[in-house]
Design an enzyme around this catalytic site. Sequence first.
Site, PDB file in Angstrom:
ATOM      1  N   ASP A   1       0.626  31.911 -24.641  1.00  0.00           N
ATOM      2  CA  ASP A   1      -0.226  33.001 -24.151  1.00  0.00           C
ATOM      3  C   ASP A   1      -0.009  34.307 -24.900  1.00  0.00           C
ATOM      4  O   ASP A   1      -0.689  35.293 -24.632  1.00  0.00           O
ATOM      5  CB  ASP A   1       0.000  33.217 -22.647  1.00  0.00           C
ATOM      6  CG  ASP A   1      -0.456  32.025 -21.820  1.00  0.00           C
ATOM      7  OD1 ASP A   1      -0.077  31.946 -20.640  1.00  0.00           O
ATOM      8  OD2 ASP A   1      -1.160  31.161 -22.369  1.00  0.00           O
TER       9      ASP A   1
ATOM     10  N   ARG B   1      -7.140  19.848 -21.707  1.00  0.00           N
ATOM     11  CA  ARG B   1      -6.331  20.176 -20.512  1.00  0.00           C
ATOM     12  C   ARG B   1      -6.489  19.162 -19.383  1.00  0.00           C
ATOM     13  O   ARG B   1      -6.925  19.505 -18.276  1.00  0.00           O
ATOM     14  CB  ARG B   1      -6.634  21.588 -20.033  1.00  0.00           C
ATOM     15  CG  ARG B   1      -6.380  22.636 -21.123  1.00  0.00           C
ATOM     16  CD  ARG B   1      -6.636  24.043 -20.665  1.00  0.00           C
ATOM     17  NE  ARG B   1      -5.603  24.546 -19.797  1.00  0.00           N
ATOM     18  CZ  ARG B   1      -5.596  25.789 -19.306  1.00  0.00           C
ATOM     19  NH1 ARG B   1      -6.580  26.614 -19.604  1.00  0.00           N
ATOM     20  NH2 ARG B   1      -4.643  26.215 -18.533  1.00  0.00           N
TER      21      ARG B   1
ATOM     22  N   CYS C   1     -12.001  23.056 -21.334  1.00  0.00           N
ATOM     23  CA  CYS C   1     -11.739  24.506 -21.361  1.00  0.00           C
ATOM     24  C   CYS C   1     -11.811  24.947 -22.813  1.00  0.00           C
ATOM     25  O   CYS C   1     -11.601  24.145 -23.719  1.00  0.00           O
ATOM     26  CB  CYS C   1     -10.354  24.738 -20.764  1.00  0.00           C
ATOM     27  SG  CYS C   1      -9.605  26.293 -21.197  1.00  0.00           S
TER      28      CYS C   1
ATOM     29  N   ARG D   1     -10.182  38.596 -16.142  1.00  0.00           N
ATOM     30  CA  ARG D   1      -9.510  37.517 -15.409  1.00  0.00           C
ATOM     31  C   ARG D   1      -8.003  37.728 -15.353  1.00  0.00           C
ATOM     32  O   ARG D   1      -7.331  37.255 -14.455  1.00  0.00           O
ATOM     33  CB  ARG D   1      -9.785  36.174 -16.079  1.00  0.00           C
ATOM     34  CG  ARG D   1     -11.245  35.755 -16.060  1.00  0.00           C
ATOM     35  CD  ARG D   1     -11.366  34.332 -16.499  1.00  0.00           C
ATOM     36  NE  ARG D   1     -10.472  33.502 -15.686  1.00  0.00           N
ATOM     37  CZ  ARG D   1     -10.303  32.208 -15.930  1.00  0.00           C
ATOM     38  NH1 ARG D   1     -10.914  31.643 -16.950  1.00  0.00           N
ATOM     39  NH2 ARG D   1      -9.499  31.494 -15.168  1.00  0.00           N
TER      40      ARG D   1
ATOM     41  N   LYS E   1      -0.147  37.299 -12.774  1.00  0.00           N
ATOM     42  CA  LYS E   1      -1.291  36.450 -12.369  1.00  0.00           C
ATOM     43  C   LYS E   1      -0.844  35.006 -12.176  1.00  0.00           C
ATOM     44  O   LYS E   1      -1.145  34.366 -11.177  1.00  0.00           O
ATOM     45  CB  LYS E   1      -2.389  36.498 -13.437  1.00  0.00           C
ATOM     46  CG  LYS E   1      -3.452  35.401 -13.272  1.00  0.00           C
ATOM     47  CD  LYS E   1      -4.475  35.437 -14.367  1.00  0.00           C
ATOM     48  CE  LYS E   1      -4.097  34.777 -15.640  1.00  0.00           C
ATOM     49  NZ  LYS E   1      -4.266  33.313 -15.672  1.00  0.00           N
ATOM     50  N   ASN E   2      -0.088  34.484 -13.144  1.00  0.00           N
ATOM     51  CA  ASN E   2       0.253  33.057 -13.109  1.00  0.00           C
ATOM     52  C   ASN E   2       1.363  32.717 -12.124  1.00  0.00           C
ATOM     53  O   ASN E   2       1.747  31.560 -11.995  1.00  0.00           O
ATOM     54  CB  ASN E   2       0.593  32.561 -14.517  1.00  0.00           C
ATOM     55  CG  ASN E   2      -0.658  32.483 -15.368  1.00  0.00           C
ATOM     56  OD1 ASN E   2      -1.777  32.569 -14.853  1.00  0.00           O
ATOM     57  ND2 ASN E   2      -0.493  32.333 -16.663  1.00  0.00           N
TER      58      ASN E   2
HETATM   59  C1  EPZ Z   1      -0.451  27.262 -17.498  1.00  0.00           C
HETATM   60  O1  EPZ Z   1      -1.599  26.420 -17.676  1.00  0.00           O
HETATM   61  C2  EPZ Z   1      -0.973  28.701 -17.543  1.00  0.00           C
HETATM   62  N1  EPZ Z   1      -1.932  28.893 -16.476  1.00  0.00           N
HETATM   63  C3  EPZ Z   1      -1.636  28.959 -18.896  1.00  0.00           C
HETATM   64  O2  EPZ Z   1      -2.003  30.333 -18.958  1.00  0.00           O
HETATM   65  C4  EPZ Z   1      -0.630  28.709 -20.000  1.00  0.00           C
HETATM   66  O3  EPZ Z   1      -1.268  28.827 -21.238  1.00  0.00           O
HETATM   67  C5  EPZ Z   1      -0.044  27.289 -19.864  1.00  0.00           C
HETATM   68  O4  EPZ Z   1       0.496  27.076 -18.562  1.00  0.00           O
HETATM   69  C6  EPZ Z   1       1.051  27.018 -20.872  1.00  0.00           C
HETATM   70  O5  EPZ Z   1       2.061  27.956 -20.774  1.00  0.00           O
HETATM   71  C7  EPZ Z   1      -1.465  29.136 -15.217  1.00  0.00           C
HETATM   72  O6  EPZ Z   1      -0.288  29.174 -14.944  1.00  0.00           O
HETATM   73  C8  EPZ Z   1      -2.494  29.356 -14.165  1.00  0.00           C
HETATM   74  P1  EPZ Z   1       0.132  23.095 -18.886  1.00  0.00           P
HETATM   75  P2  EPZ Z   1      -1.486  24.839 -17.375  1.00  0.00           P
HETATM   76  O7  EPZ Z   1      -0.226  22.091 -17.852  1.00  0.00           O
HETATM   77  O8  EPZ Z   1      -0.536  24.591 -16.293  1.00  0.00           O
HETATM   78  C9  EPZ Z   1      -1.007  19.168 -21.318  1.00  0.00           C
HETATM   79  C10 EPZ Z   1      -3.393  32.199 -19.307  1.00  0.00           C
HETATM   80  O9  EPZ Z   1      -3.783  32.656 -20.371  1.00  0.00           O
HETATM   81  N2  EPZ Z   1      -1.154  18.487 -20.014  1.00  0.00           N
HETATM   82  O10 EPZ Z   1       1.528  23.591 -18.907  1.00  0.00           O
HETATM   83  O11 EPZ Z   1      -2.863  24.342 -17.247  1.00  0.00           O
HETATM   84  C11 EPZ Z   1      -2.051  20.263 -21.555  1.00  0.00           C
HETATM   85  O12 EPZ Z   1      -3.258  19.752 -22.019  1.00  0.00           O
HETATM   86  C12 EPZ Z   1      -3.392  30.672 -19.099  1.00  0.00           C
HETATM   87  O13 EPZ Z   1      -3.003  32.876 -18.361  1.00  0.00           O
HETATM   88  C13 EPZ Z   1      -1.424  17.130 -19.986  1.00  0.00           C
HETATM   89  O14 EPZ Z   1      -1.597  16.483 -21.027  1.00  0.00           O
HETATM   90  O15 EPZ Z   1      -0.883  24.322 -18.761  1.00  0.00           O
HETATM   91  C14 EPZ Z   1      -1.334  21.153 -22.547  1.00  0.00           C
HETATM   92  O16 EPZ Z   1      -1.507  20.648 -23.828  1.00  0.00           O
HETATM   93  C15 EPZ Z   1      -4.111  29.949 -20.151  1.00  0.00           C
HETATM   94  N3  EPZ Z   1      -1.539  16.531 -18.773  1.00  0.00           N
HETATM   95  C16 EPZ Z   1       0.123  21.045 -22.117  1.00  0.00           C
HETATM   96  O17 EPZ Z   1       0.228  19.864 -21.329  1.00  0.00           O
HETATM   97  C17 EPZ Z   1      -1.377  17.201 -17.591  1.00  0.00           C
HETATM   98  O18 EPZ Z   1      -1.500  16.604 -16.513  1.00  0.00           O
HETATM   99  C18 EPZ Z   1       0.650  22.228 -21.302  1.00  0.00           C
HETATM  100  O19 EPZ Z   1      -0.286  22.520 -20.308  1.00  0.00           O
HETATM  101  C19 EPZ Z   1      -1.095  18.582 -17.647  1.00  0.00           C
HETATM  102  C20 EPZ Z   1      -0.975  19.203 -18.869  1.00  0.00           C
END
Ligand code: EPZ
Length: 427
Positions: free
Chosen positions: A311, A121, A116, A403, A22-23
């Site tokens: 995850d 996020r 979320c 999802r 999916k991701n």
């Molecule tokens: C991706 O989300 C995945 N989703 C998530 O999977 C997964 O949990 C996550 O990466 C971490 O591995 C998809 O790929 C669609 P991040 P993403 O940006 O990209 C902070 C699932 O279950 N951050 O890597 O949204 C954020 O708050 C889902 O399939 C900032 O502060 O996660 C978090 O604490 C859930 N500023 C950390 O970084 C930003 O601009 C990592 O988030 C971006 C992120």
Amino acid sequence: MDAIRIRGGGPLRGTVPISGAKNAALPILCATLLSDGASRLRNVPALRDIETTAALLRFLGRDVTVLAPEVHVAAGSSVRPEAPYELVKQMRASVLVLGPLVARFGRAKVSLPGGCAIGARPIDQHLKGLEAMGCTIRLERGYVVAEGPGGGGRLRGSEVYFDIPTVTGTENLMMAAALARGRTTLVNCAREPEVEELGRVINKMGAEVDGAGTDVIHIKGSERGELAPFDHAIIPDRIEAGTYMVAGAIAEGGDVTLEGAELSDLEALVVKMRAAGVEVASEGQNIRVRRSGPLRAVNVTTAPHPGFPTDMQAQFLVLMSLARGESVISETIFEHRFQHVPELERMGATVALRGNTAVVQGVEKLYGASVMATDLRASASLVIAGLVADGETEVRRVYHIDRGYERIEEKLRRVGAQIERVKGAES
Ligand code: EPZ
């Protein structure tokens, strides 16, 4: 709303086919915006998030045909570079259209994803990177309005240092850089296999991406300002595979083979499963999981790839709830990702939450109960708990699970689970 009903029972045995990731599919579908040609994506799982992405691309003016496991995307009518709240609120990953839209069309208006269940996020790193490439960014009534240099011109290559490795942040800027003038260097990138997979596709489309999957990525943007279409089959879903690995190990005597799963994408999880006393072996294109004795308590701290995936935290915590001894599970990526714990406690688990840490005291057994899913991976953990709990478990709000897990009841029944979906179980 549907519910999933499970009668706890013995060990699972047999083979489960693993679907496409999916991701990986979500960013790659958004990358189709970088080309006007007809692209084909194969090995795509039949999931609600894929349908939501298809609806978003159609809203943007693309011609999208979803015939799982294939998705076809073609130019369609002229693009309206706006992603409305109604679609973005269904799936945060919709923010992945921002980079491709402003890079391809000089402007984009995308709803902010908002909060979320698992954490705040923010997308500040995405926006910081686009600004470094010459974009002006305004936040207007809940929307990000991005414009290329000089009121809609082409982005320019730049250097971006992520304060924190972000998966979709890295992906958004890779796609933006693929159409920027000149070279871009992204530093402190996310190294997830899904990021690497997007790099492969962008290279197929004619830009030059080097280093995807490492913490420094170099991108040379296409001279032409548009990329070629692609035909690509995506990688297997490592988180779906990890979920079935835990399901296979949840009861003593379990012996499950995951068809088409890549062990190298799951090393951190495999190390912890083995430390807990579970046999995990690679057999050709498959992974085989067997459990023949009691589970040992193991400590885990989630981290960006190649660390232990957040995850998989909820699913692994269920395993530890039945281990001998005390295990400490620390969640370092998302601030609210223990919402499965109170539900597991309703099933008899013993867990003490302290800030971003869960201290799990293993118990002899879990008991069936009605429980509520709060997010995608939490719902998977409740289903796994139900597989081994004494009596019947009813998991509610399973729309979360649809999802990210394709045909989960069918796949689990194949390996001996007593599980069914109850349509309209909840009003
Ligand atoms: C991706 O989300 C995945 N989703 C998530 O999977 C997964 O949990 C996550 O990466 C971490 O591995 C998809 O790929 C669609 P991040 P993403 O940006 O990209 C902070 C699932 O279950 N951050 O890597 O949204 C954020 O708050 C889902 O399939 C900032 O502060 O996660 C978090 O604490 C859930 N500023 C950390 O970084 C930003 O601009 C990592 O988030 C971006 C992120």
